[in-house]
Scaffold this motif. Sequence first.
Motif, PDB file in Angstrom:
ATOM      1  N   ALA A 116       0.840  -1.202   0.000  1.00 47.89           N
ATOM      2  CA  ALA A 116       0.000   0.000   0.000  1.00 47.89           C
ATOM      3  C   ALA A 116       0.870   1.245   0.000  1.00 47.89           C
ATOM      4  CB  ALA A 116      -0.929  -0.009   1.204  1.00 47.89           C
ATOM      5  N   MET A 117       2.035   1.145   0.609  1.00 44.18           N
ATOM      6  CA  MET A 117       2.966   2.278   0.661  1.00 44.18           C
ATOM      7  C   MET A 117       3.593   2.568  -0.708  1.00 44.18           C
ATOM      8  SD  MET A 117       4.863   1.419   4.283  1.00 44.18           S
ATOM      9  CE  MET A 117       5.964   2.827   4.123  1.00 44.18           C
ATOM     10  N   LYS A 118       3.432   1.677  -1.660  1.00 45.31           N
ATOM     11  CA  LYS A 118       4.008   1.869  -2.990  1.00 45.31           C
ATOM     12  C   LYS A 118       3.040   2.555  -3.951  1.00 45.31           C
ATOM     13  CE  LYS A 118       6.996  -2.248  -2.703  1.00 45.31           C
ATOM     14  NZ  LYS A 118       8.296  -1.564  -2.882  1.00 45.31           N
ATOM     15  N   LYS A 119       1.895   2.984  -3.431  1.00 44.49           N
ATOM     16  CA  LYS A 119       0.929   3.654  -4.291  1.00 44.49           C
ATOM     17  C   LYS A 119       1.518   4.929  -4.893  1.00 44.49           C
ATOM     18  CE  LYS A 119      -3.601   2.213  -2.547  1.00 44.49           C
ATOM     19  NZ  LYS A 119      -4.871   2.691  -1.964  1.00 44.49           N
ATOM     20  N   LYS A 120       1.202   5.139  -6.176  1.00 45.73           N
ATOM     21  CA  LYS A 120       1.658   6.347  -6.858  1.00 45.73           C
ATOM     22  C   LYS A 120       0.564   7.404  -6.799  1.00 45.73           C
ATOM     23  CE  LYS A 120       4.896   3.926  -9.842  1.00 45.73           C
ATOM     24  NZ  LYS A 120       5.427   3.762 -11.207  1.00 45.73           N
TER      25      LYS A 120
END
Length: 411
Positions: free
Chosen positions: A314-318
Amino acid sequence: MFKAMVITVGTGRDREDISKAILFSIKQQNPDIIYFLVSDLSEKETLPLITSNLTVPYVPKKFQEINDVEIIYFEYKKQIDALVKSGYEPSNIVADYTSGTKSMSAALLAASFAAGLGTVSYIYGTRDRGGRVISGTERPMAFAPARIFAYQKIAQAKISFNSNRFQSCVDICKEVEKMTSVPEILDEIFFIRTLATAYDAWDRFDFDTALEKFAQLKDSSFLTKYELKGKTEKHKEFLYREKRDKYSYDRVIDLIANANRRFDEEGRFDDGLARLYRAFEYLAQVKLYVDHNSLETKNIDLNKLPDHLKSKYAMKKKDNGRVELSLVGDYELLGDLGDGLGKMFNTDRNNDEQFKKALSKRNSSILAHGFQPITREAALTLLEYLKKYIGHVDSNYEARLALIRFPRLRK
C-alpha cells in the motif's frame, strides 16, 4: 496497349534474305513503332530493303561499334529505356535479334533481360545448301525474358525470406507480379508473399494478421511443395494460444525467439536485449498471474495479497492511486510470496555481479535511458540468465523454442 519493337539489322551474306526475315518478324508482332539498331553499312545496304515495304513508323538508331558487346549493350539499353520513358511498358516491347553480328545479338539479348522485356524473337527456317533460308519456310521463335527474370527474382525473394527480411521479400514479390502474367508464377509468388507477410506480422507480435495470412494459405499446394504444412499448422496452434492467453509462458518463449532473430540474422543487439529485458519482466508477471491469485503488476489489487504484505505494498501507491511495479518490484513481490522464482532473482541480484551488470546494460542502451551500444557478449549473457529462469518454470522450453523457429524456403 501500344507495342514497340527493337530490331538489330545486319548485312550477312544476302541483304535481301535478311530484310525478308525482319519483315516477316514485324508482320508477326504487329508493332506500333520500331527502333532499328543499325551500323553504317547495314543502314546503307539493308535498311532500305526493309523500309521500302514498311508501313509502320520507325526510327533508325545508328552505332559505330558492332563487336564490343559491353559498349553495344549500354547503347541498346539506352534505347530500350527511352522507349519505356516514352510510355511503352517493358512487357509490350519485343526485341528481335534475327540479324546482326554475334556481338549485336548478344548485347540485345542482355539488354532485354536487364529491362525485363516481354518478348525476344528470332526468325529461323529451312536452309538450302548455300545456307540461305528457303522462302516460305520462315518460322518465328519467341520467348519471354520476363519469365526467366521472374524466376531470378523468386530466388532473391527466398533469400530475403530465409534471412527474415520479410518486407524485402514482399517488395520483390510485388515486382514479379508487375512483370508477368504467367499463372504458375503468380500462384507461387502469392504463396511466398502471403507467407512472408504472415511471419513478418508474427515477428512484430501482430498475432491477428499472422493468423489471417496463415488462413489464406490453408489449402495451398505450395505448403506441400515446400514441406511446410506440418510446421505452419504447429505455428498456427502456437499463435492461437498466444492470442488467447494474455499471460502465458508461450509469450516468454516467443520473446526469446524474437531476440534470437535480432542477434543471429541482423546483429541488432540493442533490439534483442530490449526483448530479453521485456521477457524477464513478463516472466515474473506470468508467474504472479498464473500462480498467485491473478495478480497484475500494472495495478496490484491489494485485496489479493496476504494480510502481512498489504501494508508494505500500500505504501508503494503512486499519485494515480495505483500500485505499479517495475521488473525488480515484480520479482521482489514473488520473493515476498515465497515463490522460488522470486527467491532466485533476489539471490542473484544481491550476490551475482555479472547478473546485475547484465540487467543494467539495458538501462544504458539507446532503447532505454542511455547511448551505450550493446555488445553481443552483453546480450548473450542476459540470454543465458533468462534461459535459467524460464527453465525453472518450464523444463520443456527448449523444445518449444525449437518448435517456433521460423522456416526456410528451399532455393
